[in-house]
Write an enzyme that holds these catalytic residues in place. Structure first.
Site, PDB file in Angstrom:
ATOM      1  NE  ARG A  27      -3.575   0.078   2.506  1.00 18.72           N
ATOM      2  CZ  ARG A  27      -4.769   0.099   1.942  1.00 18.72           C
ATOM      3  NH1 ARG A  27      -5.227  -0.991   1.354  1.00 18.72           N
ATOM      4  NH2 ARG A  27      -5.504   1.178   1.948  1.00 18.72           N
ATOM      5  CE  LYS A 495       0.471  -4.233 -15.099  1.00 16.89           C
ATOM      6  NZ  LYS A 495      -0.949  -4.026 -15.106  1.00 16.89           N
TER       7      LYS A 495
HETATM    8  O1  M6R Z   1      -7.875  -1.456  -7.076  1.00 14.59           O
HETATM    9  P1  M6R Z   1      -8.240  -0.937  -8.428  1.00 14.59           P
HETATM   10  O2  M6R Z   1      -8.511  -2.019  -9.411  1.00 14.59           O
HETATM   11  O3  M6R Z   1      -9.378   0.049  -8.386  1.00 14.59           O
HETATM   12  O4  M6R Z   1      -6.967  -0.161  -8.925  1.00 14.59           O
HETATM   13  C1  M6R Z   1      -6.974   0.530 -10.136  1.00 14.59           C
HETATM   14  C2  M6R Z   1      -5.584   0.983 -10.523  1.00 14.59           C
HETATM   15  O5  M6R Z   1      -5.037   1.784  -9.519  1.00 14.59           O
HETATM   16  C3  M6R Z   1      -4.646  -0.202 -10.780  1.00 14.59           C
HETATM   17  O6  M6R Z   1      -5.143  -1.060 -11.749  1.00 14.59           O
HETATM   18  C4  M6R Z   1      -3.260   0.316 -11.213  1.00 14.59           C
HETATM   19  O7  M6R Z   1      -3.349   0.938 -12.458  1.00 14.59           O
HETATM   20  C5  M6R Z   1      -2.253  -0.827 -11.237  1.00 14.59           C
HETATM   21  N1  M6R Z   1      -1.017  -0.404 -10.653  1.00 14.59           N
HETATM   22  C6  M6R Z   1      -1.983  -1.323 -12.608  1.00 14.59           C
HETATM   23  O8  M6R Z   1      -1.028  -2.336 -12.625  1.00 14.59           O
END
Ligand code: M6R
Length: 619
Positions: A27, A495
């Site tokens: 986090r 990615k």
């Molecule tokens: O927890 P969430 O699916 O809402 O998060 C969304 C984005 O913050 C998350 O997909 C982010 O883009 C990742 N780091 C991608 O790998």
């Protein structure tokens, strides 16, 4: 973002807090700290940097108490340093607090507190909370926290301790996650379940505007009027082992390798006698029949899953569908109403913009459906209905298995709606289900039986690094795809950039001539998704155009494709054959692996890339 933990029990709090923080480090990881109650004093230790730095300090001089709080930080207000790290103390040093979120009115509150004589040490928004508790403390920590939180604007999950009340930790939440772990003779507060799973599987999920006091013997939840709220504990179904690396070098690699299993599990859970079942849906079939529009709202990788969803939903259910990033949707007065189904996709279920978008959609009367991974998360609880992806904990910041799980749910939702609205004949649905059922084993096969092929991806990554240096760091990546694999081009680029810090852009290949082709010389490596599809020939032409201008092409093709061999591509990666509709599930795997191996070649911290955090709980 940030992770918080609180503990009351018989164990050495330091050990429980460090273990909990290690489970929450996804986090945020720019600094960490703990505060432990010792002989009616607070022992507060915090350090800039990763948790291991704090752990080393504590090894040399351990904290001895059995009650305490801890924090792992992703800086919002104030640079990452020792002083701005949490916990924060009041002027007397008798109170310590940890916080996840942003206090929007902190400057006003800080100015008043300074006028009243409070001395601040840090540049954070959080420190005002400690001083407000000090101001309101009249011998009862819970009361002081209650008075404090009523003044706060913004988002918070907090945990507080007071040297005069050494038997408890008090927490509260508003728009940031907080769970309570219920043990035997010990209790816990945490931002997320993995922090307590080493000790208990029984948890409570406090709602917004609730205050929680944990002692050794229990946990009491009250609302902000002071009334006790009774909560039924939930039993966590998954094991802490799922949140461990299990021999893999990185969580990201482990999570990539889990994907076949996860998609297989989703199909087993949801498909019965050729019919799709969503038990927890909570929106009846009648309502589903009458939606005139579907709007998908999400961020990052979940947004890319949503974009893929648009292709399948429109083609197979004939319901118009648009997709928006949550941060745009929430501020632009979107046209949604009671005939609109708004689908919020979120792995964590806590993304601040997605949660706000959900609330905006509800305010406008739309029906809302969450597709979430984290059980009991805010989006899952606040949406009218929820479909869980049940992908297990995703620890690496770069999302992989959550993406394929979201795609799997969107496929099932498409088939569910197509049957309900009779937009596909039963025979076509049966065929698609049969094809879909092939996906998990093909994903497994691709990852395991094709080992040599996928070792090549590691080799390509090595060659890219060499080339990058030869070209004086000017090389970068372009990702091109079309139709249902266009969102995969965006996902491949995301990615790569998030874990390797190399510039990468995803584009619909048809847009090349409208601008990006001007970039093509010998610098970019262009990843072309050229699997069997109705736009296959168009992709081949795009490849020719790139090659003619000196670009380096990595082609992702369907196994057995002979035609591609005549196109002089530099590198070839094959994926097994499946109906085009399901090809994104296979195509994304080499894209994930390419990003992984490039980051590895460059020696970066793959699971904890700079500046990012797993769950973006602030705007
Ligand atoms: O927890 P969430 O699916 O809402 O998060 C969304 C984005 O913050 C998350 O997909 C982010 O883009 C990742 N780091 C991608 O790998």
């Amino acid at each position: 973002m940030c992770g918080i933990v609180g503990y009351v029990g018989e164990r050495k709090a330091q050990d429980v807090l460090l273990k909990g923080l290690s489970r929450l480090e996804y986090r945020g990881y720019d600094s960490a700290g703990i505060a432990v109650l010792e002989a009616r004093k607070i022992n507060l230790i915090k350090r800039q940097g990763k948790l291991r730095i704090l752990a080393n300090v504590l090894k040399a001089g351990p904290a001895k108490g059995t009650v305490g709080i801890g924090h792992t930080r992703w800086a919002t207000h104030g640079v990452p340093n020792d002083v701005n790290a949490h916990p924060h103390a009041d002027c007397t040093g008798k109170i310590a607090i940890v916080h996840n979120g942003i206090i929007e009115n902190y400057l006003d509150l800080k100015a008043s507190l300074i006028k009243e004589g409070h001395k601040f040490r840090s540049k954070t928004d959080t420190e005002i909370i400690a001083h407000l508790i000090e101001k309101y403390y009249k011998g009862n920590l819970e009361q002081a926290v209650l008075k404090t939180v009523k003044l706060l604007k913004g988002s918070y999950a907090i945990a507080a301790i007071h040297a005069n009340e050494p038997d408890k930790v008090v927490g509260a939440r508003c728009d940031s996650p907080l769970i309570v772990g219920l043990g035997k003779g010990e209790n816990f507060l945490a931002s997320d379940v993995p922090a307590v799973l080493d000790y208990t599987k029984d948890v409570l999920y406090p709602d917004n505007h609730e205050i929680i006091t944990i002692t050794k013997t229990g946990a009491i939840v009250k609302n902000y009027t002071g009334r006790v709220v009774s909560k039924r504990p939930s039993r966590i179904k998954w094991d802490i082992k799922q949140a461990e690396k299990a021999g893999y070098e990185h969580f990201m690699l482990k999570e990539i390798y889990e994907q076949g299993d996860i998609v297989g599990g989703i199909l087993d859970e949801r498909l019965h006698d050729g019919k799709v079942l969503f038990e927890e849906l909570n929106i009846n079939q009648g309502a589903f029949k009458h939606f005139k529009k579907i709007v998908i709202v999400a961020c990052g990788t979940a947004y890319h899953a949503g974009l893929t969803g648009k292709y399948m939903l429109e083609e197979y259910t004939h319901i118009p569908c648009w997709v928006d990033t949550s941060s745009e949707f929430r501020y632009r007065d979107p046209i949604v109403d009671k005939e609109t189904l708004v689908i919020i996709i979120s792995q964590s279920g806590e993304t601040a913009d997605s949660l706000a978008a959900l609330r905006e959609a509800k305010r406008k009367g739309a029906r809302t459906l969450g597709i979430c991974n984290v059980v009991g998360s805010s989006i899952a609880r606040e949406a009218d209905g929820v479909i869980y992806t049940h992908a297990g904990p995703e620890i690496a910041v770069a999302s992989t298995k959550a993406y394929t799980a979201q795609l799997a749910i969107l496929y099932l939702l498409t088939l569910y709606l197509a049957r309900l609205k009779k937009t596909l004949p039963p025979s076509r649905i049966s065929y698609l289900i049969k094809e879909f059922r092939k996906a998990p084993s093909l994903m497994e096969e691709l990852l395991n039986e094709h080992k040599s092929e996928y070792n090549n991806i590691a080799a390509y990554a090595g060659e890219f690094k060499k080339y990058y240096h030869e070209k004086h760091n000017k090389s970068y990546f372009l990702y091109l795809g079309r139709n249902i694999n266009y969102p995969n081009a965006l996902e491949g680029a995301l990615k790569l950039k998030e874990i390797s810090y190399i510039s990468a852009e995803g584009y619909p290949a048809g847009e090349m001539k409208h601008g990006p082709i001007a970039l093509i010389d010998e610098n970019p490596w262009v990843v072309c998704i050229v699997t069997q599809s109705k736009t296959y020939d168009k992709m081949l032409s795009n490849i020719q155009e790139i090659k003619a201008r000196g670009g380096i092409v990595i082609a992702i093709t369907t196994e057995g494709d002979k035609e591609i061999l005549h196109h002089n591509v530099n590198y070839l990666i094959e994926v097994p054959k499946i109906d085009e509709l399901f090809s994104p599930l296979l195509v994304v795997i080499p894209l994930q692996l390419l990003a992984y191996y490039v980051a590895k070649e460059f020696g970066y911290d793959i699971d904890q890339p700079r500046n990012l955090a797993k769950s973006v709980t602030v705007e």
